[in-house]
Design a protein around this motif. Structure first.
Motif, PDB file in Angstrom:
ATOM      1  N   TYR A 106     -10.857  -1.240   2.575  1.00 33.59           N
ATOM      2  CA  TYR A 106      -9.674  -1.555   1.770  1.00 33.59           C
ATOM      3  C   TYR A 106      -9.905  -1.193   0.305  1.00 33.59           C
ATOM      4  O   TYR A 106      -9.029  -0.610  -0.346  1.00 33.59           O
TER       5      TYR A 106
ATOM      6  N   ALA B 284      -3.424 -10.913  -4.062  1.00 34.62           N
ATOM      7  CA  ALA B 284      -3.484 -11.016  -2.606  1.00 34.62           C
ATOM      8  C   ALA B 284      -4.415 -12.144  -2.180  1.00 34.62           C
ATOM      9  O   ALA B 284      -4.112 -12.912  -1.253  1.00 34.62           O
TER      10      ALA B 284
ATOM     11  N   LEU C 231       2.045  -6.751  -3.604  1.00 33.08           N
ATOM     12  CA  LEU C 231       1.392  -6.704  -2.294  1.00 33.08           C
ATOM     13  C   LEU C 231       0.066  -5.960  -2.355  1.00 33.08           C
ATOM     14  O   LEU C 231      -0.811  -6.177  -1.517  1.00 33.08           O
TER      15      LEU C 231
ATOM     16  N   THR D 199      -1.829 -10.110   5.354  1.00 35.04           N
ATOM     17  CA  THR D 199      -2.885  -9.652   4.439  1.00 35.04           C
ATOM     18  C   THR D 199      -4.253 -10.131   4.906  1.00 35.04           C
ATOM     19  O   THR D 199      -5.222  -9.374   4.901  1.00 35.04           O
TER      20      THR D 199
END
Length: 493
Positions: free
Chosen positions: A195, A129, A123, A180
């Motif tokens: 991020y 991702a 993840l 996501t």
């Protein structure tokens, strides 16, 4: 010129990596498959020390170039941030580094990798991702658009395109990919590379190396007016105009600030000692990047094309097959074992896209969520096909030859006599035995004492390799009378 070259290379890499997760013909993988193997985390898991060393050396020389050029998730965030800048220019503000959070996430990630908890550390993997977002959200639309083109080509007498089944994934996989996507869009829209500099473990590792990079951005304190224009345009929020310092561990080397500074006080140059003067660039006229907008056509005709193939000759409706409940999940040949696969797989879905037989799909099971597994409703794993082992960048599916694959037992077939049409409908059938590539299934009289009794399949589990040909070609509906149970550890027969 350096900044424009960086933008061009980043967009090119983004487009090519996206094609890797969409192209089902194998053409993109043949020419650009190396882009998957130069991603940092897959190279680490595959123990590709040459690639890892090259990326670390690149960072030590030029800063986090990887994050701004090679990482598709980073470039994707840049695209979102660029779109947001059309409405909210100069929206960024300098912010302190969240060092405890960055290293805390990295520590958790390393622990998950060491414990072999693949569905969890997958993840946080940036490359994977992005692959899940493309294959789960954009892949079905791409397939439907292809089907529409195939339909038009068919009507015009051309076979340049051929129809495929749009690969719709399960609810759990779609939820992970959707969450996501929303998280990244919100963070990139509001704060640019948040991020990358707070959550991404690869960004944290490369940030440590970037502190010591040979070439870096510098601010000339003598000419800097402290206006803060560079800071308001820095998507990494790493420029402090008050102290005229740059946090090089968070700088992703986008070089946007070079075009923002009205005084030309920012330069990208070799690291200097404090005693050396910093040259002032006489150039540096502002310039804005122009991104190519990629639009995806939703083709309703693709759905109609697929609908036409749900009847047999336009007369008898075909009941779709349902996946059986397997006691053990099935992993591709080359995966060695379920545990080894879980420890190495980052669930990037590249093998799912590349599989020409449509037997790989993302799992919805909690223990292996988003990691690929095999099922045989749409095809079977042909012994001569080794595509998944050729594209896997992490070593979760080791590269094998065709000869090796034909002898690897990934599971074995199991018969449900009550579902067999010989017993259920009184019909004659030998589909499973006729198509078994290893001869592991043969037909024998149902009543051993009566040789004239109807013949039913008998399975030699020692010869079966678990390819799924019997399950896929079984005419029983909605469940096949014969299905494959996976093995915890693969073996050679």
């Amino acid at each position: 010129m350096v900044r424009k070259s960086r933008i061009f290379a980043a967009l090119l890499c983004l487009v090519l990596v996206t094609l890797l997760f969409l192209d089902f013909t194998g053409t993109a993988q043949h020419w650009f498959g190396w882009l998957a193997r130069v991603q940092f985390l897959p190279a680490v898991l595959a123990l590709n020390l040459v690639v890892v060393a090259a990326l670390l050396l690149l960072t030590l020389l030029f800063g986090r170039i990887y994050c701004s050029v090679l990482c598709p998730l980073g470039v994707f965030q840049d695209v979102i941030s660029w779109i947001a800048a059309r409405k909210r220019p100069d929206r960024f503000r300098p912010s302190p580094a969240l060092t405890p959070l960055r290293y805390g996430v990295l520590a958790v990630f390393v622990a998950l990798v060491l414990l072999g908890l693949g569905p969890l550390f997958a993840l946080l993997a940036p490359y994977s991702a992005y692959g899940r977002m493309v294959s789960s959200l954009l892949g079905p639309l791409y397939g439907m658009g292809n089907n529409l083109l195939a339909r038009f080509a068919e009507r015009s007498g051309s076979f340049a395109f051929y129809g495929v089944e749009a690969g719709f994934c399960g609810v759990g996989v779609l939820a992970v990919a959707g969450a996501t996507f929303l998280l990244l869009v919100v963070l990139a829209w509001r704060n640019g590379r948040t991020y990358c500099n707070t959550i991404c473990p690869v960004g944290t590792v490369l940030g440590i190396c970037a502190r010591f990079s040979l070439f870096r951005l510098r601010i000339d304190a003598d000419t800097c007016a402290g206006c803060g224009v560079c800071a308001r345009g820095c998507k990494a929020s790493c420029i402090d105009p008050a102290t005229r310092k740059i946090d090089h561990s968070r700088c992703v080397m986008c070089l946007d600030c070079l075009g923002h500074c009205p005084k030309g006080s920012l330069t990208y140059t070799m690291r200097r000692t404090p005693d050396e003067p910093t040259p002032v660039s006489s150039e540096g006229s502002p310039s804005r990047r122009r991104f190519l907008t990629l639009s995806t056509l939703l083709a309703a005709g693709g759905v109609l094309w697929a609908q036409e193939h749900k009847v047999d000759g336009g007369l008898a409706p075909i009941v779709p097959k349902k996946a059986p409940r397997r006691g053990t999940r099935i992993k591709p040949a080359g995966a060695r074992s379920l545990r080894d696969f879980s420890r190495h797989c980052t669930a990037c879905q590249l093998c799912v896209t590349a599989c020409p037989n449509h037997v790989l799909r993302p799992s919805d099971a909690p223990g292996s969520l988003v990691q690929p597994e095999m099922s045989f409703e749409r095809g079977y794993c042909r012994p001569e096909c080794t595509r998944c082992s050729e594209v896997c960048p992490t070593g979760a599916i080791r590269r094998i030859t065709r000869a090796e694959k034909s002898a690897i037992q990934i599971g074995h077939a199991v018969l449900n006599p009550a579902m067999c049409i010989v017993n259920r409908d009184g019909a004659k059938c030998n589909n499973c035995a006729r198509h078994c590539p290893t001869g592991a299934i043969f037909m024998a009289p149902r009543d051993p004492d009566n040789l004239a009794s109807p013949k039913i399949p008998v399975i030699d589990a020692e010869r079966c390799i678990g390819c799924g040909a019997c399950e896929f070609l079984c005419p029983s509906r909605p469940l096949s009378a014969i299905h494959v149970e996976g093995h915890e550890r693969h073996r050679t027969v």
